[in-house]
Design a protein around this motif. Structure first.
Motif, PDB file in Angstrom:
ATOM      1  N   THR A   6      25.395 -11.349  -6.272  1.00 41.14           N
ATOM      2  CA  THR A   6      26.510 -11.737  -5.049  1.00 41.14           C
ATOM      3  C   THR A   6      25.904 -13.019  -5.039  1.00 41.14           C
ATOM      4  O   THR A   6      24.870 -13.508  -4.734  1.00 41.14           O
ATOM      5  CB  THR A   6      26.561 -10.899  -3.861  1.00 41.14           C
ATOM      6  N   ILE A   7      26.792 -14.010  -5.238  1.00 43.70           N
ATOM      7  CA  ILE A   7      26.810 -15.408  -4.921  1.00 43.70           C
ATOM      8  C   ILE A   7      27.580 -15.978  -3.525  1.00 43.70           C
ATOM      9  O   ILE A   7      28.598 -15.670  -3.325  1.00 43.70           O
ATOM     10  CB  ILE A   7      27.428 -16.348  -5.966  1.00 43.70           C
ATOM     11  N   GLN A   8      26.718 -16.569  -2.886  1.00 46.31           N
ATOM     12  CA  GLN A   8      27.160 -17.165  -1.644  1.00 46.31           C
ATOM     13  C   GLN A   8      27.525 -18.542  -1.624  1.00 46.31           C
ATOM     14  O   GLN A   8      26.601 -19.514  -1.873  1.00 46.31           O
ATOM     15  CB  GLN A   8      26.334 -16.753  -0.448  1.00 46.31           C
ATOM     16  N   LEU A   9      28.803 -19.056  -1.892  1.00 47.26           N
ATOM     17  CA  LEU A   9      29.189 -20.366  -1.870  1.00 47.26           C
ATOM     18  C   LEU A   9      29.081 -20.951  -0.294  1.00 47.26           C
ATOM     19  O   LEU A   9      29.401 -20.433   0.804  1.00 47.26           O
ATOM     20  CB  LEU A   9      30.696 -20.625  -2.246  1.00 47.26           C
ATOM     21  N   LYS A  10      28.721 -22.245  -0.244  1.00 47.07           N
ATOM     22  CA  LYS A  10      28.768 -22.831   1.087  1.00 47.07           C
ATOM     23  C   LYS A  10      30.249 -23.086   1.550  1.00 47.07           C
ATOM     24  O   LYS A  10      31.064 -23.201   0.661  1.00 47.07           O
ATOM     25  CB  LYS A  10      27.982 -24.313   0.835  1.00 47.07           C
ATOM     26  N   GLU A  11      30.272 -23.383   2.775  1.00 45.47           N
ATOM     27  CA  GLU A  11      31.721 -23.512   3.460  1.00 45.47           C
ATOM     28  C   GLU A  11      32.306 -25.058   2.815  1.00 45.47           C
ATOM     29  O   GLU A  11      31.469 -25.744   2.843  1.00 45.47           O
ATOM     30  CB  GLU A  11      31.737 -23.447   4.816  1.00 45.47           C
ATOM     31  N   GLU A  22      27.387 -24.890  -8.882  1.00 45.74           N
ATOM     32  CA  GLU A  22      26.845 -24.081  -7.684  1.00 45.74           C
ATOM     33  C   GLU A  22      26.674 -22.632  -8.132  1.00 45.74           C
ATOM     34  O   GLU A  22      25.892 -21.788  -7.935  1.00 45.74           O
ATOM     35  CB  GLU A  22      27.781 -24.172  -6.469  1.00 45.74           C
ATOM     36  N   ILE A  23      27.892 -22.194  -8.947  1.00 46.82           N
ATOM     37  CA  ILE A  23      27.761 -20.908  -9.301  1.00 46.82           C
ATOM     38  C   ILE A  23      26.808 -20.476 -10.493  1.00 46.82           C
ATOM     39  O   ILE A  23      26.110 -19.644 -10.490  1.00 46.82           O
ATOM     40  CB  ILE A  23      29.349 -20.314  -9.890  1.00 46.82           C
ATOM     41  N   LEU A  24      26.911 -21.344 -11.753  1.00 46.04           N
ATOM     42  CA  LEU A  24      25.902 -21.068 -12.561  1.00 46.04           C
ATOM     43  C   LEU A  24      24.480 -21.519 -12.587  1.00 46.04           C
ATOM     44  O   LEU A  24      23.654 -20.619 -13.127  1.00 46.04           O
ATOM     45  CB  LEU A  24      26.509 -21.899 -13.866  1.00 46.04           C
ATOM     46  N   SER A  25      24.286 -22.229 -11.383  1.00 48.11           N
ATOM     47  CA  SER A  25      22.820 -22.374 -11.079  1.00 48.11           C
ATOM     48  C   SER A  25      22.359 -20.948 -10.397  1.00 48.11           C
ATOM     49  O   SER A  25      20.872 -20.530 -10.494  1.00 48.11           O
ATOM     50  CB  SER A  25      22.692 -23.435 -10.427  1.00 48.11           C
ATOM     51  N   ALA A  26      23.151 -19.990  -9.806  1.00 53.44           N
ATOM     52  CA  ALA A  26      22.764 -18.944  -9.303  1.00 53.44           C
ATOM     53  C   ALA A  26      22.651 -18.009 -10.056  1.00 53.44           C
ATOM     54  O   ALA A  26      22.091 -16.568  -9.682  1.00 53.44           O
ATOM     55  CB  ALA A  26      23.722 -18.728  -8.308  1.00 53.44           C
ATOM     56  N   ILE A  27      22.972 -18.012 -11.457  1.00 53.02           N
ATOM     57  CA  ILE A  27      22.853 -16.898 -12.465  1.00 53.02           C
ATOM     58  C   ILE A  27      22.020 -17.402 -13.741  1.00 53.02           C
ATOM     59  O   ILE A  27      22.453 -17.515 -14.747  1.00 53.02           O
ATOM     60  CB  ILE A  27      24.189 -16.423 -12.994  1.00 53.02           C
ATOM     61  N   PRO A  28      20.525 -17.530 -13.463  1.00 56.43           N
ATOM     62  CA  PRO A  28      19.749 -18.104 -14.790  1.00 56.43           C
ATOM     63  C   PRO A  28      19.762 -17.006 -15.805  1.00 56.43           C
ATOM     64  O   PRO A  28      19.393 -17.311 -16.903  1.00 56.43           O
ATOM     65  CB  PRO A  28      18.468 -18.248 -13.953  1.00 56.43           C
ATOM     66  N   GLU A  29      20.045 -15.774 -15.361  1.00 58.35           N
ATOM     67  CA  GLU A  29      20.019 -14.751 -16.594  1.00 58.35           C
ATOM     68  C   GLU A  29      21.092 -15.126 -17.673  1.00 58.35           C
ATOM     69  O   GLU A  29      20.818 -14.472 -18.723  1.00 58.35           O
ATOM     70  CB  GLU A  29      20.586 -13.348 -16.064  1.00 58.35           C
ATOM     71  N   ILE A  30      22.021 -16.018 -17.415  1.00 57.33           N
ATOM     72  CA  ILE A  30      22.791 -16.443 -18.723  1.00 57.33           C
ATOM     73  C   ILE A  30      22.046 -16.806 -19.777  1.00 57.33           C
ATOM     74  O   ILE A  30      22.371 -16.644 -21.077  1.00 57.33           O
ATOM     75  CB  ILE A  30      23.889 -17.378 -18.167  1.00 57.33           C
ATOM     76  N   ALA A  31      21.047 -17.615 -19.578  1.00 57.96           N
ATOM     77  CA  ALA A  31      20.108 -18.095 -20.542  1.00 57.96           C
ATOM     78  C   ALA A  31      19.658 -17.302 -21.632  1.00 57.96           C
ATOM     79  O   ALA A  31      19.341 -17.674 -22.585  1.00 57.96           O
ATOM     80  CB  ALA A  31      19.172 -19.041 -20.185  1.00 57.96           C
ATOM     81  N   SER A  32      19.476 -15.780 -21.163  1.00 56.10           N
ATOM     82  CA  SER A  32      19.043 -15.051 -22.103  1.00 56.10           C
ATOM     83  C   SER A  32      19.974 -14.164 -22.752  1.00 56.10           C
ATOM     84  O   SER A  32      19.537 -13.317 -23.535  1.00 56.10           O
ATOM     85  CB  SER A  32      17.983 -13.902 -21.074  1.00 56.10           C
ATOM     86  N   ILE A  33      21.148 -14.468 -22.773  1.00 57.12           N
ATOM     87  CA  ILE A  33      22.428 -13.818 -23.232  1.00 57.12           C
ATOM     88  C   ILE A  33      22.797 -14.346 -24.632  1.00 57.12           C
ATOM     89  O   ILE A  33      22.830 -15.705 -24.793  1.00 57.12           O
ATOM     90  CB  ILE A  33      23.470 -13.716 -22.419  1.00 57.12           C
ATOM     91  N   ARG A 130      32.114 -15.395  -0.843  1.00 52.47           N
ATOM     92  CA  ARG A 130      31.334 -14.567  -1.841  1.00 52.47           C
ATOM     93  C   ARG A 130      31.803 -14.375  -3.162  1.00 52.47           C
ATOM     94  O   ARG A 130      32.965 -14.058  -3.273  1.00 52.47           O
ATOM     95  CB  ARG A 130      30.936 -13.292  -1.420  1.00 52.47           C
ATOM     96  N   ILE A 131      31.099 -14.587  -4.143  1.00 58.10           N
ATOM     97  CA  ILE A 131      31.577 -14.171  -5.419  1.00 58.10           C
ATOM     98  C   ILE A 131      30.555 -13.126  -6.176  1.00 58.10           C
ATOM     99  O   ILE A 131      29.376 -13.435  -5.941  1.00 58.10           O
ATOM    100  CB  ILE A 131      31.405 -15.474  -6.410  1.00 58.10           C
ATOM    101  N   ILE A 132      31.334 -11.915  -6.735  1.00 58.23           N
ATOM    102  CA  ILE A 132      30.485 -11.201  -7.303  1.00 58.23           C
ATOM    103  C   ILE A 132      30.336 -11.422  -8.867  1.00 58.23           C
ATOM    104  O   ILE A 132      31.589 -11.654  -9.380  1.00 58.23           O
ATOM    105  CB  ILE A 132      30.900  -9.629  -7.438  1.00 58.23           C
ATOM    106  N   ALA A 133      29.245 -11.916  -9.530  1.00 56.44           N
ATOM    107  CA  ALA A 133      29.169 -12.335 -10.749  1.00 56.44           C
ATOM    108  C   ALA A 133      28.592 -11.105 -11.714  1.00 56.44           C
ATOM    109  O   ALA A 133      27.526 -10.444 -11.326  1.00 56.44           O
ATOM    110  CB  ALA A 133      28.239 -13.488 -10.947  1.00 56.44           C
ATOM    111  N   THR A 134      29.061 -10.711 -12.468  1.00 59.72           N
ATOM    112  CA  THR A 134      28.786  -9.568 -13.523  1.00 59.72           C
ATOM    113  C   THR A 134      28.496  -9.930 -14.796  1.00 59.72           C
ATOM    114  O   THR A 134      29.418 -10.503 -15.479  1.00 59.72           O
ATOM    115  CB  THR A 134      29.909  -8.519 -13.616  1.00 59.72           C
ATOM    116  N   ILE A 135      27.396  -9.749 -15.408  1.00 61.79           N
ATOM    117  CA  ILE A 135      27.184 -10.482 -16.755  1.00 61.79           C
ATOM    118  C   ILE A 135      27.053  -8.914 -17.607  1.00 61.79           C
ATOM    119  O   ILE A 135      26.348  -8.287 -17.471  1.00 61.79           O
ATOM    120  CB  ILE A 135      25.897 -10.965 -16.956  1.00 61.79           C
ATOM    121  N   GLN A 136      27.893  -9.142 -18.919  1.00 58.97           N
ATOM    122  CA  GLN A 136      27.618  -8.041 -19.762  1.00 58.97           C
ATOM    123  C   GLN A 136      27.377  -8.655 -21.059  1.00 58.97           C
ATOM    124  O   GLN A 136      28.084  -9.575 -21.495  1.00 58.97           O
ATOM    125  CB  GLN A 136      28.797  -7.166 -19.886  1.00 58.97           C
ATOM    126  N   GLY A 137      26.192  -8.322 -21.809  1.00 62.16           N
ATOM    127  CA  GLY A 137      25.875  -9.064 -23.015  1.00 62.16           C
ATOM    128  C   GLY A 137      24.634  -8.470 -23.749  1.00 62.16           C
ATOM    129  O   GLY A 137      23.967  -7.689 -23.272  1.00 62.16           O
TER     130      GLY A 137
END
Length: 140
Positions: A6-11, A22-33, A130-137
């Motif tokens: 879950t990513i919490q964006l600022k108001e 703001e979104i991609l920095s909260a998902i560093p796991e992308i670098a391993s895909i 709030r954004i739910i980010a789901t990575i499949q890879g």
């Protein structure tokens, strides 16, 4: 490989906001895909997610003006007890949508040169989103 968070964006104030970093920095796991996809779901009914221009901020201002004309706050709505901006926000959210599915290749989200992820904040005071980010890879 699956990752979900879950990513919490600022108001943000009402309007369209470039939130790619703001979104991609909260998902560093992308670098391993090696190859995969990122699904983003905004958990709100009065805001939206869309892809559009990532450079010229006047595009975001023009989009806001278009939606203010197309879906005005002062129209007659039955659902009006949460404020004059609430029902128009629901309509805008449905028109633009609340989810994106983005390809991942070699550790990066494959956006076009001029594409960025926008949050459409359709309320005057929507609060944090709030954004739910789901990575499949497949891992690299």
């Amino acid at each position: 490989m699956w990752v979900q968070k879950t990513i919490q964006l600022k108001e943000k104030k009402r309007g369209f906001h470039l939130v790619t970093d703001e979104i991609l920095s909260a998902i560093p796991e992308i670098a391993s895909i090696k190859v995969g996809q990122l699904q983003l779901l905004l958990q709100h009914t009065s805001a939206s997610l869309t892809l559009n221009e990532n450079c010229d901020q006047t595009v975001r201002a023009d989009m806001e003006q278009h939606f203010l004309r197309t879906v005005p706050d002062n129209a007659v709505y039955q659902h009006d007890y949460e404020g004059a901006d609430d029902m128009p926000a629901h309509i805008k959210s449905s028109l633009l949508g609340v989810s994106l599915l983005l390809p991942i290749s070699r550790g990066k989200v494959m956006l076009g040169t001029w594409q960025g992820i926008w949050l459409g904040e359709h309320r005057f005071h929507g609060g944090g989103r709030r954004i739910i980010a789901t990575i499949q890879g497949e891992s690299r």
